[in-house]
Design a protein around this motif. Sequence first.
Motif, PDB file in Angstrom:
ATOM      1  N   ILE A 240      26.365  13.131  33.109  1.00 60.82           N
ATOM      2  CA  ILE A 240      25.229  13.793  33.754  1.00 60.82           C
ATOM      3  C   ILE A 240      25.676  14.536  35.004  1.00 60.82           C
ATOM      4  N   GLN A 241      26.655  13.955  35.743  1.00 60.96           N
ATOM      5  CA  GLN A 241      27.154  14.608  36.951  1.00 60.96           C
ATOM      6  C   GLN A 241      27.826  15.943  36.603  1.00 60.96           C
ATOM      7  N   GLU A 242      28.614  15.964  35.507  1.00 63.42           N
ATOM      8  CA  GLU A 242      29.277  17.206  35.106  1.00 63.42           C
ATOM      9  C   GLU A 242      28.262  18.265  34.675  1.00 63.42           C
ATOM     10  N   LEU A 243      27.242  17.815  33.944  1.00 63.07           N
ATOM     11  CA  LEU A 243      26.207  18.765  33.533  1.00 63.07           C
ATOM     12  C   LEU A 243      25.418  19.280  34.720  1.00 63.07           C
ATOM     13  N   TYR A 244      25.210  18.413  35.727  1.00 61.82           N
ATOM     14  CA  TYR A 244      24.438  18.816  36.910  1.00 61.82           C
ATOM     15  C   TYR A 244      25.228  19.796  37.787  1.00 61.82           C
ATOM     16  N   GLU A 245      26.509  19.474  38.067  1.00 60.98           N
ATOM     17  CA  GLU A 245      27.308  20.338  38.926  1.00 60.98           C
ATOM     18  C   GLU A 245      27.735  21.618  38.223  1.00 60.98           C
TER      19      GLU A 245
END
Length: 398
Positions: A240-245
């Motif tokens: 989720i962090q990779e998709l968010y950033e």
Amino acid sequence: MSRQQAKRMQEERELRQNCTFKPNISKTSRLLDKNDRPLHERVWQLQRDRQQRLMQAKVKEELSNPDLTFKPIINEKSQKIAKDRAGEGKNVAERLHEQSEISLYRKLTKVAMIESERAKDESFQPRINPNSDKILEQSEKFAGKDFFDRQNEYQFKKLKLSSENLNEFSFAPDIRSAEALLPPERRSESYLDRLERLAYRDKDQIQTVRDSIKEQYYSQFSFKPQLNEVSKQLGQAHSIQELYEDTERKEKMQRLIRAKEEELEQECTFRPQTYRPPKGLENESSQQSLNCLQPQVSYEKSRYSIDVRDTETLIERMKEKQRSKIEQAAQERRRKEYEELKECTFTPQILRQTPRPSSAPVLVRGLGRHLELRELAQRQVKRRRRKSLCVWGVELQV
């Protein structure tokens, strides 16, 4: 039997077939209801009796009211006509019935006259095929009957067939009490328990049933797609962090921007020649020694130019230049005014002594009206504020 009566009978028959519910009436209610007629047959009589009682109570209240002293004045001619009609020995109901028949007769006569006059203008008459007349004469069923009689007979036959089809369906629903269907724990639950069950337990149970049905449905499909190595590498899992950033997209955009800048630099080969002072030559004394290193270019400095090399005092110098422009414009304006007034030789006579103030009251015309209008305006503003506060709950800002 007319078509409307047959249609109404058919609708009542369908309504009785569809509505199979019968209420369970207790013995006490049956003893209290001494009338043998069903409610739907005597509801009109009950409503008429109720309206009559209300009318009698209203008339009694009006007669006992001492404030109602109005008495209408009847014309002498109307009194004479009423006496003549009363002398005939007929009561009010008979006279009204006779008058309604007379008015109906006049109305029908007038309608007949209008229809006859319209028939004179309308000369169209339909032509019936001789074969149709021959078929009607030879038919034993429709001999001597007009069009409306034949239509009524067809409608009655249709209703008879539909009623025979309805009699074939003998299904009657079994209506039982709701308490017999509810489990014991549901009968004794409180109001708060019912709210908790409807809000949480029933919702969880419904979701559980849906999940089980979904799992049961998709369990019958055993197909699993086979992915090659290229697809597996392309379809890597992301957190989720990779998709968010979204760092990959940002890096790709930066690479594209740098490539575009490099391509632009290759096309634009011009390089300006700039001179930067070395370290330790930032003061004014060293600036003079630096000027000798720069090439001497002869040009006329514009009065609108501003040295942008010293960025720290750039804003202050721009403001100072603006102030000097304003001051120069003011001086030029004063000079023009002096040139224009230089030829004016008129000298006014100034009184050196001030006049004594008068003790008499000063009359100002229109002052009273002005104060009155101002007071009316203040009242109107206060009225608007009260109205806004009462209607909208917000005080009007004026």
